[in-house]
Design a protein around this motif. Structure first.
Motif, PDB file in Angstrom:
ATOM      1  N   PHE A 275     -11.830 -14.529   3.797  1.00 25.44           N
ATOM      2  CA  PHE A 275     -10.518 -14.934   3.311  1.00 25.44           C
ATOM      3  C   PHE A 275     -10.174 -14.231   2.000  1.00 25.44           C
ATOM      4  CE2 PHE A 275     -11.903 -18.399   6.067  1.00 25.44           C
ATOM      5  CZ  PHE A 275     -10.840 -18.409   6.953  1.00 25.44           C
ATOM      6  N   LYS A 276     -11.194 -13.874   1.216  1.00 22.61           N
ATOM      7  CA  LYS A 276     -10.956 -13.089   0.006  1.00 22.61           C
ATOM      8  C   LYS A 276     -10.450 -11.693   0.371  1.00 22.61           C
ATOM      9  CE  LYS A 276     -14.515 -15.409  -2.714  1.00 22.61           C
ATOM     10  NZ  LYS A 276     -15.833 -15.243  -3.348  1.00 22.61           N
ATOM     11  N   TRP A 277     -11.064 -11.081   1.391  1.00 23.51           N
ATOM     12  CA  TRP A 277     -10.616  -9.763   1.847  1.00 23.51           C
ATOM     13  C   TRP A 277      -9.197  -9.834   2.389  1.00 23.51           C
ATOM     14  CZ3 TRP A 277     -12.544  -5.023   1.259  1.00 23.51           C
ATOM     15  CH2 TRP A 277     -13.881  -4.892   0.873  1.00 23.51           C
ATOM     16  N   MET A 278      -8.933 -10.834   3.228  1.00 25.69           N
ATOM     17  CA  MET A 278      -7.593 -10.950   3.816  1.00 25.69           C
ATOM     18  C   MET A 278      -6.550 -11.254   2.749  1.00 25.69           C
ATOM     19  SD  MET A 278      -8.130 -12.810   7.481  1.00 25.69           S
ATOM     20  CE  MET A 278      -9.288 -14.071   7.000  1.00 25.69           C
ATOM     21  N   GLY A 279      -6.881 -12.132   1.803  1.00 28.52           N
ATOM     22  CA  GLY A 279      -5.941 -12.463   0.736  1.00 28.52           C
ATOM     23  C   GLY A 279      -5.642 -11.275  -0.157  1.00 28.52           C
ATOM     24  N   GLY A 280      -6.676 -10.512  -0.475  1.00 29.60           N
ATOM     25  CA  GLY A 280      -6.466  -9.316  -1.285  1.00 29.60           C
ATOM     26  C   GLY A 280      -5.626  -8.273  -0.573  1.00 29.60           C
ATOM     27  N   GLY A 281      -5.866  -8.113   0.729  1.00 27.89           N
ATOM     28  CA  GLY A 281      -5.078  -7.159   1.510  1.00 27.89           C
ATOM     29  C   GLY A 281      -3.622  -7.564   1.600  1.00 27.89           C
ATOM     30  N   VAL A 282      -3.376  -8.835   1.855  1.00 24.65           N
ATOM     31  CA  VAL A 282      -1.995  -9.323   1.938  1.00 24.65           C
ATOM     32  C   VAL A 282      -1.313  -9.209   0.577  1.00 24.65           C
ATOM     33  CG1 VAL A 282      -0.587 -11.388   2.326  1.00 24.65           C
ATOM     34  CG2 VAL A 282      -2.389 -10.796   3.935  1.00 24.65           C
ATOM     35  N   ALA A 283      -2.039  -9.498  -0.494  1.00 26.55           N
ATOM     36  CA  ALA A 283      -1.461  -9.366  -1.839  1.00 26.55           C
ATOM     37  C   ALA A 283      -1.092  -7.915  -2.141  1.00 26.55           C
ATOM     38  CB  ALA A 283      -2.439  -9.898  -2.881  1.00 26.55           C
ATOM     39  N   ALA A 284      -1.938  -6.970  -1.739  1.00 21.26           N
ATOM     40  CA  ALA A 284      -1.632  -5.555  -1.955  1.00 21.26           C
ATOM     41  C   ALA A 284      -0.413  -5.128  -1.161  1.00 21.26           C
ATOM     42  CB  ALA A 284      -2.846  -4.695  -1.567  1.00 21.26           C
ATOM     43  N   ILE A 285      -0.299  -5.607   0.073  1.00 23.38           N
ATOM     44  CA  ILE A 285       0.859  -5.269   0.907  1.00 23.38           C
ATOM     45  C   ILE A 285       2.137  -5.827   0.280  1.00 23.38           C
ATOM     46  CG2 ILE A 285       1.961  -5.688   3.143  1.00 23.38           C
ATOM     47  CD1 ILE A 285      -0.910  -5.708   4.340  1.00 23.38           C
ATOM     48  N   LEU A 286       2.098  -7.090  -0.151  1.00 23.04           N
ATOM     49  CA  LEU A 286       3.286  -7.708  -0.742  1.00 23.04           C
ATOM     50  C   LEU A 286       3.682  -7.029  -2.049  1.00 23.04           C
ATOM     51  CD1 LEU A 286       2.621 -11.500  -0.067  1.00 23.04           C
ATOM     52  CD2 LEU A 286       4.280 -10.012   1.064  1.00 23.04           C
ATOM     53  N   LEU A 287       2.707  -6.713  -2.885  1.00 24.33           N
ATOM     54  CA  LEU A 287       2.997  -6.062  -4.157  1.00 24.33           C
ATOM     55  C   LEU A 287       3.639  -4.694  -3.942  1.00 24.33           C
ATOM     56  CD1 LEU A 287       2.667  -5.941  -7.293  1.00 24.33           C
ATOM     57  CD2 LEU A 287       0.508  -4.799  -6.836  1.00 24.33           C
ATOM     58  N   ALA A 288       3.013  -3.876  -3.096  1.00 22.94           N
ATOM     59  CA  ALA A 288       3.531  -2.527  -2.882  1.00 22.94           C
ATOM     60  C   ALA A 288       4.887  -2.545  -2.194  1.00 22.94           C
ATOM     61  CB  ALA A 288       2.533  -1.708  -2.063  1.00 22.94           C
ATOM     62  N   SER A 289       5.070  -3.419  -1.203  1.00 23.44           N
ATOM     63  CA  SER A 289       6.351  -3.436  -0.500  1.00 23.44           C
ATOM     64  C   SER A 289       7.473  -3.950  -1.397  1.00 23.44           C
ATOM     65  CB  SER A 289       6.256  -4.262   0.782  1.00 23.44           C
ATOM     66  OG  SER A 289       5.901  -5.591   0.479  1.00 23.44           O
ATOM     67  N   SER A 290       7.174  -4.915  -2.269  1.00 27.74           N
ATOM     68  CA  SER A 290       8.220  -5.377  -3.180  1.00 27.74           C
ATOM     69  C   SER A 290       8.564  -4.298  -4.206  1.00 27.74           C
ATOM     70  CB  SER A 290       7.798  -6.672  -3.869  1.00 27.74           C
ATOM     71  OG  SER A 290       6.683  -6.448  -4.690  1.00 27.74           O
ATOM     72  N   LEU A 291       7.565  -3.559  -4.697  1.00 27.55           N
ATOM     73  CA  LEU A 291       7.856  -2.460  -5.618  1.00 27.55           C
ATOM     74  C   LEU A 291       8.665  -1.359  -4.944  1.00 27.55           C
ATOM     75  CD1 LEU A 291       4.534  -2.134  -7.640  1.00 27.55           C
ATOM     76  CD2 LEU A 291       6.761  -2.844  -8.485  1.00 27.55           C
TER      77      LEU A 291
END
Length: 99
Positions: A73-89
């Motif tokens: 869940f740490k891996w999945m959460g980190g991956g989703v956070a990276a996707i959300l951060l980059a897509s919002s930027l």
């Protein structure tokens, strides 16, 4: 050539990321814009990889009570956070560049 240079070349040609061409930001031209834009697209790909690796670890993890169940869940959460951060930027920068 290093692997990062090859990935950047593939991304720049449009082979790795279809339609992943960064838009120019007013007042910020040249290599900085390209590197920043492609860096965001590569961050999305890294997030997808992290999320996929988390799903894989969840599938093969020890399901007993004493197994380390939070790591996938740490891996999945980190991956989703990276996707959300980059897509919002990317969305913010595209909104700024279109004025």
């Amino acid at each position: 050539m290093s692997i990062s240079t090859q990935l950047l070349t593939l991304a720049a040609d449009g082979d790795l990321i279809p339609g992943g061409t960064p838009t120019k930001i007013p007042g910020m031209d040249g290599p900085v814009t390209k590197i920043f834009g492609y860096g965001l697209w590569l961050l999305i790909l890294a997030g997808v990889g992290g999320t996929g690796f988390g799903v894989y670890k969840l599938a093969v993890s020890d399901k007993s009570r004493n197994g380390g169940g939070s790591e996938p869940f740490k891996w999945m959460g980190g991956g989703v956070a990276a996707i959300l951060l980059a897509s919002s930027l990317i969305a913010i920068l595209n909104g700024i560049s279109r004025g």
